[in-house]
Write an enzyme that holds these catalytic residues in place. Structure first.
Site, mmCIF file in Angstrom:
data_model
loop_
_atom_site.group_PDB
_atom_site.id
_atom_site.type_symbol
_atom_site.label_atom_id
_atom_site.label_comp_id
_atom_site.label_asym_id
_atom_site.label_seq_id
_atom_site.Cartn_x
_atom_site.Cartn_y
_atom_site.Cartn_z
ATOM 1 N N THR A 6 0.840 -1.212 0.000
ATOM 2 C CA THR A 6 0.000 0.000 0.000
ATOM 3 C C THR A 6 0.872 1.258 0.000
ATOM 4 O O THR A 6 0.695 2.160 -0.833
ATOM 5 C CB THR A 6 -0.911 0.000 1.256
ATOM 6 O OG1 THR A 6 -1.608 -1.240 1.297
ATOM 7 C CG2 THR A 6 -1.899 1.145 1.228
ATOM 8 N N GLY A 127 0.960 9.256 9.890
ATOM 9 C CA GLY A 127 0.853 9.330 8.427
ATOM 10 C C GLY A 127 1.383 10.613 7.828
ATOM 11 O O GLY A 127 2.586 10.884 7.865
ATOM 12 N N ILE A 129 1.033 13.736 8.707
ATOM 13 C CA ILE A 129 1.286 14.914 9.569
ATOM 14 C C ILE A 129 2.783 15.018 9.894
ATOM 15 O O ILE A 129 3.351 14.073 10.437
ATOM 16 C CB ILE A 129 0.497 14.816 10.901
ATOM 17 C CG1 ILE A 129 -0.991 14.605 10.640
ATOM 18 C CG2 ILE A 129 0.730 16.035 11.760
ATOM 19 C CD1 ILE A 129 -1.798 14.354 11.904
ATOM 20 N N LYS A 197 3.526 4.583 18.672
ATOM 21 C CA LYS A 197 3.677 5.957 18.159
ATOM 22 C C LYS A 197 3.961 6.930 19.301
ATOM 23 O O LYS A 197 4.775 7.846 19.168
ATOM 24 C CB LYS A 197 2.410 6.366 17.398
ATOM 25 C CG LYS A 197 2.224 5.565 16.108
ATOM 26 C CD LYS A 197 0.817 5.740 15.545
ATOM 27 C CE LYS A 197 0.625 4.993 14.238
ATOM 28 N NZ LYS A 197 -0.771 4.908 13.815
HETATM 29 P P1 NAP Z 1 1.504 -3.884 2.944
HETATM 30 O O1 NAP Z 1 0.531 -3.308 1.993
HETATM 31 O O2 NAP Z 1 1.198 -5.174 3.604
HETATM 32 O O3 NAP Z 1 2.903 -4.007 2.185
HETATM 33 C C1 NAP Z 1 4.010 -4.706 2.704
HETATM 34 C C2 NAP Z 1 5.008 -4.936 1.578
HETATM 35 O O4 NAP Z 1 6.169 -5.555 2.124
HETATM 36 C C3 NAP Z 1 4.478 -5.860 0.487
HETATM 37 O O5 NAP Z 1 4.955 -5.453 -0.757
HETATM 38 C C4 NAP Z 1 5.077 -7.224 0.861
HETATM 39 O O6 NAP Z 1 5.324 -8.050 -0.270
HETATM 40 C C5 NAP Z 1 6.406 -6.800 1.464
HETATM 41 N N1 NAP Z 1 6.869 -7.730 2.475
HETATM 42 C C6 NAP Z 1 6.328 -7.941 3.698
HETATM 43 N N2 NAP Z 1 7.024 -8.887 4.369
HETATM 44 C C7 NAP Z 1 8.014 -9.274 3.541
HETATM 45 C C8 NAP Z 1 9.072 -10.213 3.665
HETATM 46 N N3 NAP Z 1 9.243 -10.960 4.742
HETATM 47 N N4 NAP Z 1 9.938 -10.350 2.609
HETATM 48 C C9 NAP Z 1 9.776 -9.602 1.498
HETATM 49 N N5 NAP Z 1 8.788 -8.680 1.328
HETATM 50 C C10 NAP Z 1 7.931 -8.523 2.346
HETATM 51 O O7 NAP Z 1 1.814 -2.855 4.137
HETATM 52 P P2 NAP Z 1 1.641 -1.256 4.115
HETATM 53 O O8 NAP Z 1 0.255 -0.900 4.505
HETATM 54 O O9 NAP Z 1 2.211 -0.701 2.869
HETATM 55 O O10 NAP Z 1 2.549 -0.851 5.377
HETATM 56 C C11 NAP Z 1 3.952 -0.830 5.288
HETATM 57 C C12 NAP Z 1 4.537 -0.181 6.544
HETATM 58 O O11 NAP Z 1 4.053 1.166 6.638
HETATM 59 C C13 NAP Z 1 4.151 -0.862 7.855
HETATM 60 O O12 NAP Z 1 5.226 -0.748 8.765
HETATM 61 C C14 NAP Z 1 2.968 -0.012 8.344
HETATM 62 O O13 NAP Z 1 2.792 -0.070 9.747
HETATM 63 C C15 NAP Z 1 3.438 1.345 7.899
HETATM 64 N N6 NAP Z 1 2.352 2.319 7.750
HETATM 65 C C16 NAP Z 1 1.287 2.014 6.969
HETATM 66 C C17 NAP Z 1 0.248 2.946 6.846
HETATM 67 C C18 NAP Z 1 -0.955 2.663 5.994
HETATM 68 O O14 NAP Z 1 -1.891 3.455 6.030
HETATM 69 N N7 NAP Z 1 -0.967 1.581 5.213
HETATM 70 C C19 NAP Z 1 0.339 4.177 7.521
HETATM 71 C C20 NAP Z 1 1.474 4.468 8.298
HETATM 72 C C21 NAP Z 1 2.480 3.512 8.398
HETATM 73 P P3 NAP Z 1 4.094 -8.590 -1.189
HETATM 74 O O15 NAP Z 1 3.546 -7.366 -1.855
HETATM 75 O O16 NAP Z 1 4.695 -9.530 -2.130
HETATM 76 O O17 NAP Z 1 3.138 -9.221 -0.216
HETATM 77 N N1 HSE Z 2 -3.454 1.297 11.437
HETATM 78 C C1 HSE Z 2 -2.862 2.572 11.601
HETATM 79 C C2 HSE Z 2 -3.966 3.555 12.042
HETATM 80 C C3 HSE Z 2 -2.241 3.015 10.278
HETATM 81 O O1 HSE Z 2 -5.147 3.195 12.005
HETATM 82 O O2 HSE Z 2 -3.645 4.652 12.461
HETATM 83 C C4 HSE Z 2 -1.346 4.209 10.419
HETATM 84 O O3 HSE Z 2 -0.239 3.951 11.221
#
Ligand code: NAP
Ligand code: HSE
Length: 426
Positions: A6, A127, A129, A197
């Site tokens: 994502t 996010g 901010i 956080k």
């Molecule tokens: P996601 O959609 O699940 O994406 C994770 C990515 O990492 C995918 O491409 C996955 O590969 C890859 N991956 C995971 N484990 C792996 C492993 N062991 N070896 C190789 N590749 C691996 O997660 P996301 O929502 O983008 O979140 C990513 C980070 O940002 C997390 O730490 C999350 O807490 C943080 N974050 C997310 C948000 C949000 O709104 N989504 C907001 C703030 C922070 P595949 O694609 O092949 O599965």
């Molecule tokens: N799951 C988290 C939230 C995503 O709802 O705030 C951002 O870190």
């Protein structure tokens, strides 16, 4: 990049769509040349260039074109080992991973400092901010002594939906459908995501290491029934609030459901938005509000960190560990706050007097009290003047043992920087 999900795909999209702006600002054109994933065949929300996706970490680590890495894969391992290896090899890293920074921060910052490279983590908290930038750069000469935050979008969305009459289960399902929640929403609803956080924010604000283990947290998965309605009657709203306080040189960091005065800036933070209030000597109070989650929103913070590293590499800026001192923890229960208490009692003469007696024996004073009939008995809602939590808990333990009290009392902090006197309750 480590990860192309994502957030990762959104980072690539932003870099491609804003390449000219970034080049104008930095003199460099940033391209994603390698991205580590589990399954390269999966469909992506933004298509990477040919040959970018790989399942082999060494292909990222050893690619001579890689100048910076964004860790957007999540989890602790293998993310931690990969980031440590990259930093050790002199590659600056940007991470969006709050659990990683909150649990393994000291190791990671030590590795970055030893190699003389930057580790940035704006996207790990709130996010879009720019709160880390505000704390580390804009407020570098300000003694910030309190941070109050709604730092989890999922729980804030659920609580706002419940205010509108939705059930907890329906609101959680909708948050998952909208992609706000973590892959496993347990961390969101249990308060663990917000606690990580708040650990990061407290560490930066006070310059002293606060890890996840130091944060006392509680989520919204076990809220007392009828709380949103009771709160509305008191002109309060229910929010999951993180607080980091520096009091007499000691630190307290916690995450709790709280009742927020409806005129307080945090009460206006609705839906999946986050809000952080920073209080300090010179600044008095600054509140930042905005989207706390979402692919593009979070990617904007990742890209900002990448750009900032380009602008400051080799200058020593933000290379060091943000911790420069070791502060003690405030003993549990010592933090004073106004509190809300809910009691289910027999409706007969003397019951209220017994409750008031126990409170007064512990030096706890009532600011506001309402009683409504409930079945055979009565429901009592009390707002207390500011008192240390341990004194309120000691009084409640005695109140819970009174024969006239027939349900476990519930206790929540009240957030009102104007205090109960100014609220007209005293
Ligand atoms: P996601 O959609 O699940 O994406 C994770 C990515 O990492 C995918 O491409 C996955 O590969 C890859 N991956 C995971 N484990 C792996 C492993 N062991 N070896 C190789 N590749 C691996 O997660 P996301 O929502 O983008 O979140 C990513 C980070 O940002 C997390 O730490 C999350 O807490 C943080 N974050 C997310 C948000 C949000 O709104 N989504 C907001 C703030 C922070 P595949 O694609 O092949 O599965
Ligand atoms: N799951 C988290 C939230 C995503 O709802 O705030 C951002 O870190």
């Amino acid at each position: 990049m480590l990860g192309y999900g994502t957030v990762g795909a959104a980072v690539d999209r932003l870099l491609v769509e804003n390449a000219d702006d970034i080049e104008r600002a930095t003199g460099h054109r940033l391209r994603v040349v390698r991205a580590l994933v589990r399954d390269p065949a999966r469909s992506r929300t933004f298509a990477p260039a040919d040959g970018v996706l790989t399942t082999d970490f060494a292909a990222v680590r050893d690619d001579p074109r890689v100048a910076l890495v964004a860790e957007v894969m999540g989890g602790i391992e293998p993310a931690a080992s990969h980031v440590l290896e990259l930093l050790g090899a002199g590659t600056p890293v940007v991470t969006a991973n709050k659990q990683l920074v909150a649990r393994r921060g000291s190791e990671l910052f030590a590795a970055a400092a030893a190699a003389g490279v930057q580790l940035r983590f704006e996207a790990s908290v709130c996010g879009a901010i720019p709160v880390i930038k505000a704390l580390r750069e804009s407020l570098v000469a300000t003694n910030v002594h309190r941070v109050l935050g709604i730092v989890n979008g999922t729980t804030n969305f659920i609580l706002t939906e419940m205010e509108g009459g939705a059930s907890y289960a329906d609101a959680l399902a909708e948050a998952q459908r909208l992609g706000l929640a973590e892959a496993d929403p347990t961390d969101d609803v249990s308060g663990a995501d917000a606690a990580a956080k708040m650990a990061i924010l407290a560490t930066i604000a006070f310059g002293s290491r606060v890890t996840l283990a130091d944060v006392d947290f509680e989520g919204i998965d076990d809220l007392p029934a009828g709380l949103p309605e009771a709160a509305r009657g008191l002109e309060l709203v229910v929010r999951l609030v993180g607080s980091a306080t520096l009091l007499d040189g000691r630190v307290d960091v916690r995450v709790r459901p709280a009742l927020v005065d409806r005129h307080h800036p945090l009460a206006a933070v609705e839906g999946a938005f986050n809000g952080v209030m920073l209080q300090g000597d010179a600044i008095r109070e600054i509140t930042l509000e905005g989207p706390g989650a979402g692919g593009m929103e979070t990617a904007s913070a990742v890209v900002a960190d990448l750009v900032s590293i380009i602008g400051t590499s080799g200058t020593g800026f933000l290379n060091g560990d943000p911790c420069w001192r070791e502060l003690e923890r405030l003993p549990p229960g010592a933090l004073p706050s106004p509190f809300y208490v809910h009691l289910e009692v027999d409706d007969r003469p003397g019951v209220l007097a017994e409750v008031a007696q126990r409170l007064s024996e512990h030096g706890v004073s009532v600011a506001r009290l309402t009683q409504v009939p409930a079945g055979e008995g009565a429901s009592i809602h009390v707002v207390l003047h500011e008192a240390p939590q341990r004194d309120v808990e000691a009084a409640l333990a005695e109140i819970a043992r009174l024969p006239s009290v027939y349900a476990e009392p519930s206790l929540l902090p009240v957030i009102s920087d104007r205090g109960v006197v100014e609220l007209g309750w005293a």
